[in-house]
Design a protein around this motif. Structure first.
Motif, PDB file in Angstrom:
ATOM      1  N   ALA A 445      82.266   6.787 -54.282  1.00  0.00           N
ATOM      2  CA  ALA A 445      80.868   7.207 -54.357  1.00  0.00           C
ATOM      3  C   ALA A 445      80.090   6.724 -53.142  1.00  0.00           C
ATOM      4  O   ALA A 445      79.293   7.462 -52.552  1.00  0.00           O
ATOM      5  CB  ALA A 445      80.230   6.686 -55.647  1.00  0.00           C
ATOM      6  N   TYR A 446      80.322   5.477 -52.738  1.00  0.00           N
ATOM      7  CA  TYR A 446      79.641   4.943 -51.550  1.00  0.00           C
ATOM      8  C   TYR A 446      80.104   5.674 -50.293  1.00  0.00           C
ATOM      9  O   TYR A 446      79.315   5.891 -49.367  1.00  0.00           O
ATOM     10  CB  TYR A 446      79.897   3.441 -51.421  1.00  0.00           C
ATOM     11  N   ASN A 447      81.387   6.045 -50.244  1.00  0.00           N
ATOM     12  CA  ASN A 447      81.879   6.776 -49.086  1.00  0.00           C
ATOM     13  C   ASN A 447      81.184   8.130 -48.958  1.00  0.00           C
ATOM     14  O   ASN A 447      80.789   8.550 -47.867  1.00  0.00           O
ATOM     15  CB  ASN A 447      83.396   6.966 -49.197  1.00  0.00           C
ATOM     16  N   PHE A 448      81.019   8.828 -50.109  1.00  0.00           N
ATOM     17  CA  PHE A 448      80.278  10.088 -50.113  1.00  0.00           C
ATOM     18  C   PHE A 448      78.825   9.859 -49.709  1.00  0.00           C
ATOM     19  O   PHE A 448      78.236  10.643 -48.963  1.00  0.00           O
ATOM     20  CB  PHE A 448      80.319  10.723 -51.510  1.00  0.00           C
ATOM     21  N   ALA A 449      78.237   8.774 -50.210  1.00  0.00           N
ATOM     22  CA  ALA A 449      76.830   8.488 -49.896  1.00  0.00           C
ATOM     23  C   ALA A 449      76.644   8.238 -48.398  1.00  0.00           C
ATOM     24  O   ALA A 449      75.646   8.662 -47.812  1.00  0.00           O
ATOM     25  CB  ALA A 449      76.352   7.284 -50.698  1.00  0.00           C
ATOM     26  N   VAL A 497      73.286   4.217 -56.202  1.00  0.00           N
ATOM     27  CA  VAL A 497      74.016   4.213 -54.932  1.00  0.00           C
ATOM     28  C   VAL A 497      73.131   4.760 -53.816  1.00  0.00           C
ATOM     29  O   VAL A 497      73.057   4.190 -52.719  1.00  0.00           O
ATOM     30  CB  VAL A 497      75.314   5.044 -55.057  1.00  0.00           C
ATOM     31  N   LEU A 498      72.433   5.867 -54.083  1.00  0.00           N
ATOM     32  CA  LEU A 498      71.580   6.470 -53.066  1.00  0.00           C
ATOM     33  C   LEU A 498      70.392   5.576 -52.735  1.00  0.00           C
ATOM     34  O   LEU A 498      69.984   5.491 -51.565  1.00  0.00           O
ATOM     35  CB  LEU A 498      71.104   7.843 -53.542  1.00  0.00           C
ATOM     36  N   HIS A 499      69.825   4.904 -53.733  1.00  0.00           N
ATOM     37  CA  HIS A 499      68.744   3.948 -53.493  1.00  0.00           C
ATOM     38  C   HIS A 499      69.244   2.815 -52.588  1.00  0.00           C
ATOM     39  O   HIS A 499      68.525   2.365 -51.690  1.00  0.00           O
ATOM     40  CB  HIS A 499      68.242   3.364 -54.818  1.00  0.00           C
ATOM     41  N   GLU A 500      70.470   2.364 -52.851  1.00  0.00           N
ATOM     42  CA  GLU A 500      71.041   1.275 -52.055  1.00  0.00           C
ATOM     43  C   GLU A 500      71.182   1.692 -50.595  1.00  0.00           C
ATOM     44  O   GLU A 500      70.848   0.944 -49.675  1.00  0.00           O
ATOM     45  CB  GLU A 500      72.409   0.874 -52.628  1.00  0.00           C
TER      46      GLU A 500
END
Length: 553
Positions: A445-449, A497-500
């Motif tokens: 998920a972080y990689n996509f973000a 995740v997006l907020h991060e």
């Protein structure tokens, strides 16, 4: 005092083949001092510890390599530092921007005196101070300008390192390097997140350095010279354990129905151990070593599945003038196995350490080394035949390279990579991985973000969270959703995740960049020296949870 005398009585010389020297274990008879080691050259002293890892030949390849660093970021500088210190041949820094005040907070390579000056020049100067023996250069031009006006600029490098690019620039650069067959190592460092992506067409590894290498001893089917030595040498407490094991293997085989098999399962190996124990006397260390070696002494010499795949590869079957010498040697090796060696690999000629007297160990080692040289010589002559057929000069492949190739034959590896652009297509390997593992889900998920972050840079022209945080988070969410939809999935990235990602505001934390840069430099060295297996092909790291994962995308 009595105890010490007993230790001295039992002391023996031990030979370490990996270091090519003797170590004396409390030798009571050794009255004269040991001979001094030959003086090391200044270069050997400087790089001594790393040469122990990849050898003089690996260091030579490293010193002949040149790399290009695209973008002066903290993670880029840390990667370059990890290459300059061990002595990379040369580096060129490409960056068209100047040093700003905000750069000082996340990049230890820059200080206030460089504000307003060329980033590329500042980075080049500071990196070269770390190792004056390394050649450094810089180009005051952005990667976009170079791709548009000097597209062949990158073709002369052995590898290109890039970091923190927007999506459009990343895809243009990766496609250009893919066409030129120049490996690309792309690093991301944003806040507490970091990734490494290796793009390489084909990478052939001779020295894979497996964690648990198995010694090829040929005890089940001894070659002629070994058979004669084993049969003519009396087994005592002073001979290497290999002779002990062979003696009792023959006794055990006579008790078996077929009379020639080797122990293949736990029950049979245990039976062989018991045969040795029954005949063993007190303090016979070589017998103890033989018992321990039962598990690992048999089975080597056969062709592993990875090597079979190499032999069946089209590049091995259809040689051309442009073929990598790896494939020419692979075809010669295949011919040797089929026509000259009954399907067995060439003998590596390397023995494990054994407790024994010096003469018996050296005699045994010489037998293995001679056979290894004979096997390698046959493969070398086959290589020369193929070079002649291809109208290539004989010195294209030398004997030393063939000997190394034969010694490492069991661990030969070929890695074929994928273009970064393929991750943006519907058949991306990333999609099924999202549901396989909870840790991978989180990191994926972080990689996509991070990829959505790069698309945001291309489409919006500024860093998410830099101006209006809430509005940028909404845009980032829309971009991420469209990206996932284009790949054919209905999955979503969580708001947390997006907020991060937005909260970081494009900032690099130097501690995270140092870790990612250190890992990236390690991968570059693997590729340049053609030793050890590099990542295949994506590494993702979350410094918050200290989790990491390697994925093939």
């Amino acid at each position: 005092m009595v105890a010490l005398e007993r230790v001295l009585e039992n002391a023996q010389s031990q030979y370490c083949p990996s270091d090519n020297k003797f170590t004396c274990i409390l030798s009571a008879k050794m009255s004269s001092p040991a001979p001094k080691s030959p003086e090391l050259s200044d270069k050997s002293k400087k790089y001594d510890r790393q040469i122990r890892l990849w050898g003089e030949h690996g260091q030579t390849l490293l010193e002949a390599a040149t790399v290009c660093l695209v973008n002066v970021t903290a993670v880029g500088c840390e990667t370059a530092k990890g290459l300059v210190l061990p002595g990379i041949g040369g580096f060129t820094v490409a960056d068209g921007s100047t040093v700003k005040e905000e750069d000082l907070g996340n990049n230890f390579f820059l200080d206030a005196s460089y504000i307003g000056k060329s980033k590329a020049l500042a980075c080049k100067q500071l990196l070269q101070e770390l190792n004056p023996d390394v050649n450094g250069d810089y180009v005051d031009e952005s990667v976009d300008y170079l791709l548009e006006n000097r597209p062949n600029f990158f073709d002369s490098f052995d590898l290109v390192i890039a970091s923190n690019l927007n999506e459009k620039t990343l895809l243009l650069l990766s496609n250009r390097l893919w066409e030129s067959n120049v490996p690309l190592l792309y690093c991301r460092s944003l806040g507490m997140m970091g990734t490494i992506r290796l793009q390489i067409r084909e990478h052939c590894i001779v020295e894979a350095h497996p964690d648990n290498p198995q010694f090829d001893l040929r005890l089940a089917q001894p070659f002629h010279a070994l058979q004669e030595h084993l049969n003519s040498t009396e087994v005592t407490s002073k001979v290497p354990w290999l002779l002990v094991l062979y003696k009792y293997l023959r006794i055990w085989q006579k008790e078996q129905p077929d009379g020639h098999k080797t122990p293949n399962n736990y029950k049979e190996k245990n039976q062989l151990r018991e045969v040795i124990r029954k005949e063993m006397k007190a303090d016979e260390e070589n017998h103890e070593e033989a018992i321990k070696a039962v598990n690992t002494a048999f089975g080597a010499g056969t062709v592993p599945s990875a090597l079979k795949a190499i032999f069946e590869d089209e590049a091995c079957e259809l040689l051309t003038k442009k073929s990598n010498i790896f494939w020419i040697m692979a075809k010669a090796l295949k011919s040797f196995l089929i026509h000259d060696n009954n399907g067995n690999l060439p003998l590596p000629g390397v023995l494990p350490d054994m407790t024994a007297n010096t003469d018996s160990y050296i005699a045994l080692q010489n037998i293995y080394r001679q056979q290894a040289l004979q096997d390698a010589d046959q493969v070398y002559h086959k290589c020369q035949d193929y070079l002649k057929q291809l109208s290539l000069p004989p010195d294209t492949i030398d004997e030393r390279s063939v000997r190394l190739f034969c010694r490492e034959a069991a661990g030969l590896t070929v890695m074929r990579g994928t273009r970064i652009a393929e991750e943006y297509e519907r058949n991306s390997r990333l999609l099924p991985l999202m549901e396989e593992n909870e840790v991978q889900d989180n990191l994926t998920a972080y990689n996509f973000a991070l990829r959505a972050y790069e698309r945001f840079l291309s489409e919006c022209g500024h860093i998410p969270g830099e101006c209006t945080a809430e509005q940028d988070i909404g845009r980032l969410k829309t971009i991420a959703g469209k990206m996932l939809g284009d790949l054919g999935t209905h999955a979503t990235i969580s708001d947390d995740v997006l907020h991060e990602i937005s909260r970081y505001g494009g900032a690099e934390l130097h501690a995270v960049s140092a870790f990612i840069g250190g890992c990236a430099a390690q991968e570059v060295i693997k590729i340049v020296t053609k030793q050890y297996k590099p990542i295949d092909n994506t590494f993702i790291y979350n410094a918050v949870s200290t989790e990491s994962v390697t994925l093939k995308l």
